[in-house]
Scaffold this active site. Structure first.
Site, PDB file in Angstrom:
ATOM      1  N   GLU A 419      -8.926  36.926  41.703  1.00  0.00           N
ATOM      2  CA  GLU A 419      -9.519  36.082  40.682  1.00  0.00           C
ATOM      3  C   GLU A 419      -9.067  36.545  39.303  1.00  0.00           C
ATOM      4  O   GLU A 419      -9.143  37.723  38.967  1.00  0.00           O
ATOM      5  CB  GLU A 419     -11.040  36.175  40.863  1.00  0.00           C
ATOM      6  CG  GLU A 419     -11.810  36.363  39.627  1.00  0.00           C
ATOM      7  CD  GLU A 419     -13.162  37.070  39.861  1.00  0.00           C
ATOM      8  OE1 GLU A 419     -13.355  37.826  40.837  1.00  0.00           O
ATOM      9  OE2 GLU A 419     -14.012  36.865  39.004  1.00  0.00           O
ATOM     10  N   ASP A 492     -13.948  40.528  42.035  1.00  0.00           N
ATOM     11  CA  ASP A 492     -14.742  41.567  41.374  1.00  0.00           C
ATOM     12  C   ASP A 492     -16.058  41.783  42.108  1.00  0.00           C
ATOM     13  O   ASP A 492     -16.572  40.878  42.754  1.00  0.00           O
ATOM     14  CB  ASP A 492     -15.063  41.140  39.928  1.00  0.00           C
ATOM     15  CG  ASP A 492     -13.845  41.269  39.039  1.00  0.00           C
ATOM     16  OD1 ASP A 492     -12.889  41.966  39.438  1.00  0.00           O
ATOM     17  OD2 ASP A 492     -13.850  40.662  37.949  1.00  0.00           O
ATOM     18  N   ASP A 494     -18.973  41.692  41.143  1.00  0.00           N
ATOM     19  CA  ASP A 494     -20.104  41.220  40.338  1.00  0.00           C
ATOM     20  C   ASP A 494     -20.518  39.819  40.791  1.00  0.00           C
ATOM     21  O   ASP A 494     -20.012  39.300  41.782  1.00  0.00           O
ATOM     22  CB  ASP A 494     -19.747  41.240  38.847  1.00  0.00           C
ATOM     23  CG  ASP A 494     -18.576  40.299  38.547  1.00  0.00           C
ATOM     24  OD1 ASP A 494     -18.124  39.584  39.472  1.00  0.00           O
ATOM     25  OD2 ASP A 494     -18.118  40.289  37.397  1.00  0.00           O
ATOM     26  N   ASP A 496     -20.061  36.811  39.482  1.00  0.00           N
ATOM     27  CA  ASP A 496     -19.013  35.796  39.495  1.00  0.00           C
ATOM     28  C   ASP A 496     -18.078  35.989  40.675  1.00  0.00           C
ATOM     29  O   ASP A 496     -17.657  35.036  41.323  1.00  0.00           O
ATOM     30  CB  ASP A 496     -18.196  35.850  38.200  1.00  0.00           C
ATOM     31  CG  ASP A 496     -18.919  35.128  37.077  1.00  0.00           C
ATOM     32  OD1 ASP A 496     -19.877  34.389  37.388  1.00  0.00           O
ATOM     33  OD2 ASP A 496     -18.535  35.313  35.907  1.00  0.00           O
TER      34      ASP A 496
END
Ligand code: 0RA
Length: 626
Positions: A419, A492, A494, A496
């Site tokens: 991403e 990632d 996280d 998102d």
């Protein structure tokens, strides 16, 4: 030797051998000794209470998770029998110590809940450090306690009571299980499902460890569930609900058509979610196809024959069957194979659906129009696909942003889907360009749950993924043409990142399922922290690992990685991409489905719930073996 003494010894031996058999090979009885096996203990007890509810004797169930690691399941059913058995022992003790207790007390033959687990309470007892049982029955409260399956005394009467019910408290044995901590998320999701499957039952869950509490109750059962799933779609009519019972097979169906592009059919057999489908689903499909075609031919002008696929676009449905001896097959033992089920479901769905259509001509027309639209779209899409195939073969033009690898050996080629540009940049520097290709995603990929293949194919990111893999898409997907042996989602750690990962999983599940079925799809596990002390460096992949590391190392320098882009190429290679040191999570159909299900059903458009779920689970995916 005196007769009764011999008899006692003989009985004693069978109990011991049952116990030993279970403790020696727990996996044979509960499927494993990890998270899944641990929760099986709880499902076995809960299924017994659900059986009482299905038999019409139990209205509420309470599950409590205690601070000491034990769990209590309490119900207001008839209570486990406490009469004296022919052997001279109390029936309660037989139920809790004998494998398939046999005869009158063995409910296995006709129990209809939990056909997958249905191993009996003696298995639970054998695998627990201690178990206590209270039975309210015949005006009394009976009690007995066990240690690792062995009674610590006879059944005693504690008191009088004018209630009925069973209370079982047990603590999983840490000599048996690798994990002994019950998980609230897993338990609450299953209890919620059971409440929808068993309308009218009240199920309470209390977690004394965290103070969390939930009550699950559904007046409308499956019909209510369908209306929740479709809350944010446009339904064409009220939920259709019917049930039947034939040849000992009980069938319940809830159906609602919407104007969305997607089919969402959930099927259960004896309360088990049959992810891999089976005879109940095929019966449902053919019954529905027959009913709609027959109605259309009889009442609709210019009607064209519809395929099952045309009919199921935009369909949300739930099927639940209950039968005495369910047979399950498949990779995850969740495919129902009893052939008589198909006939019963097919005739029920055909008759009831036709009857409903004839009674509701306005809604029937809306449904038929909707199906005809799918038919036309399908024909148009086919023409478009043929055109695209001829004009620019999806596998010839590789996407511009793909940094391909040089190896021509498909067995070793890997594709990392990353991403963002900056993470893509790091990954390009970190990789072994010989066998690792990088595809950075720029924009957000669209949620394919909400849009059909035609729309999905207009999305640049999805087009790039499909051309990089080069094996087609949807019905045309051919795994033997895949340009890579491993497709690795690297996002990632996280919120998102989890979101993108879920969208990608949903996409692969919907449109490139064989990639998952053949074990080609993986999730990379980047570390969350880098811990440095003097010149030694360690990586932590979860909060818990960080705590453990800090405990061991004392004072150390901790760096939190907010994204892949923050790692330098050597670190990214060492922790996440190097086949010798990385941890890859292979995606299974079950997991992809779970991601999709959580995404598209229970939470619907509830953004906050979804966000919360993603936060709670973004690292849990490491041990998602449920
Ligand atoms: C055997 C026979 C009967 C009920 C049960 C077991 C039973 C087991 C459990 C476990 C948790 N709750 C339970 N409730 C009932 C039938 C009893 C009868 O015929 O009266």
């Amino acid at each position: 030797m005196d007769q009764s003494a011999t008899e006692y010894t003989a009985r004693h031996i069978t109990v011991l051998s049952d116990l030993e058999a279970v403790r020696k090979r727990p996996g044979m009885y509960i499927g494993g000794t990890g998270v899944r096996g641990l929760h099986h203990l709880l499902w076995e007890v809960v299924d017994n209470s659900i059986d009482e509810a299905l038999a019409g004797f139990c209205r509420s169930i309470k599950v409590t998770l205690h601070k000491d690691g034990s769990a209590t399941v309490e119900d207001d059913g008839r209570g486990i029998p406490t009469e004296k058995h022919v052997s001279g022992k109390n029936a309660l003790e037989i139920v809790l110590t004998k494998l398939h207790a046999g005869g009158k007390f063995d409910r296995k033959a006709y129990r209809v809940s939990g056909g997958l687990h249905g191993v009996g309470l003696s298995v639970v007892n054998a695998l627990t450090e201690r178990l206590e049982v209270w039975v309210k029955r015949n005006g009394k409260i009976y009690y007995q306690k066990y240690r690792r399956g062995v009674p610590e005394g006879d059944v005693e009467i504690l008191d009088d009571s004018n209630e009925t019910g069973t209370i079982i408290r047990f603590k999983p044995d840490d000599e048996i299980f690798e994990v002994t901590e019950f998980r609230y998320d897993i338990i609450s999701q299953r209890l919620k499902e059971l409440a929808f499957l068993t309308k009218g039952i009240r199920i309470e869950l209390i977690d004394e460890r965290s103070g969390k509490r939930d009550v699950f109750y559904s007046e409308g059962g499956m019909a209510e569930y369908i209306s929740i799933v479709n809350k944010n779609k446009n339904p064409l009519h009220e939920v259709i609900y019917f049930e039947s019972k034939k040849n000992g097979i009980q069938v319940e169906v809830a159906i609602q058509f919407t104007d969305s592009d997607f089919e969402n059919v959930l099927a259960f057999a004896n309360n088990i979610h049959t992810i891999e489908g089976g005879t109940h689903i095929s019966g449902f499909r053919s019954g529905l196809t027959r009913a709609i075609n027959e109605y259309g031919r009889k009442y609709v002008k210019r009607f064209k024959s519809l395929t099952g696929q045309d009919i199921r676009e935009g369909l949300t449905a739930m099927i639940s069957v209950r039968l005495p001896e369910p047979q399950f097959e498949g990779q995850t033992k969740t495919k129902l194979t009893n052939s008589d089920v198909k006939t019963v479901v097919e005739s029920t769905v055909y008759l009831e659906m036709l009857k409903w259509l004839e009674k509701h001509p306005n809604e029937a027309n809306l449904i038929i129009d909707r199906c005809m639209l799918s038919l036309m779209a399908r024909q148009a899409a086919k023409r478009a696909r043929e055109l695209v195939k001829r004009k620019n073969d999806i596998s010839i033009t590789l996407p511009g942003k793909l940094a391909d690898c040089s190896s021509k050996n498909p067995e070793e080629r890997e594709l990392f889907i990353v991403e963002g540009e900056s993470a893509g940049g790091s990954a390009k520097q970190a990789r072994d360009r010989n066998f690792q290709a990088i595809l950075p995603l720029r924009g957000k990929i669209i949620n394919v749950e909400k849009s059909g293949l035609t729309k999905a194919l207009k999305n640049e990111e999805i087009k790039a993924i499909a051309s990089a893999i080069g094996a087609g898409i949807g019905k045309d997907f051919d795994i033997t043409k895949s340009r890579y042996k491993r497709v690795i989602i690297m996002t990632d750690a996280d919120v998102d990142g989890s979101h993108i990962r879920t969208l990608l999983l949903t996409f692969f599940f919907r449109h490139m399922k064989p990639l998952i079925e053949n074990g080609y799809l993986y999730i990379a596990q980047p570390p969350l922290y880098r811990v440095k002390k003097r010149n030694k460096v360690f990586y932590a992949y979860s909060e818990r690992e960080l705590e453990d590391l800090l405990k061991k190392m004392g004072d150390a320098e901790v760096q939190r990685y907010k994204g892949l882009g923050e790692m330098n190429p050597e670190q990214l290679w060492e922790t996440t991409m190097n086949p010798n040191t990385r941890i890859l999570l292979q995606v299974t159909v079950e997991e992809a489905l779970q991601a999709e299900e959580l995404f598209s059903t229970l939470m619907g458009e509830d953004v906050e719930a979804r966000r919360q779920f993603i936060i709670e689970n973004s690292r849990e995916v490491r041990n998602l073996d449920i």
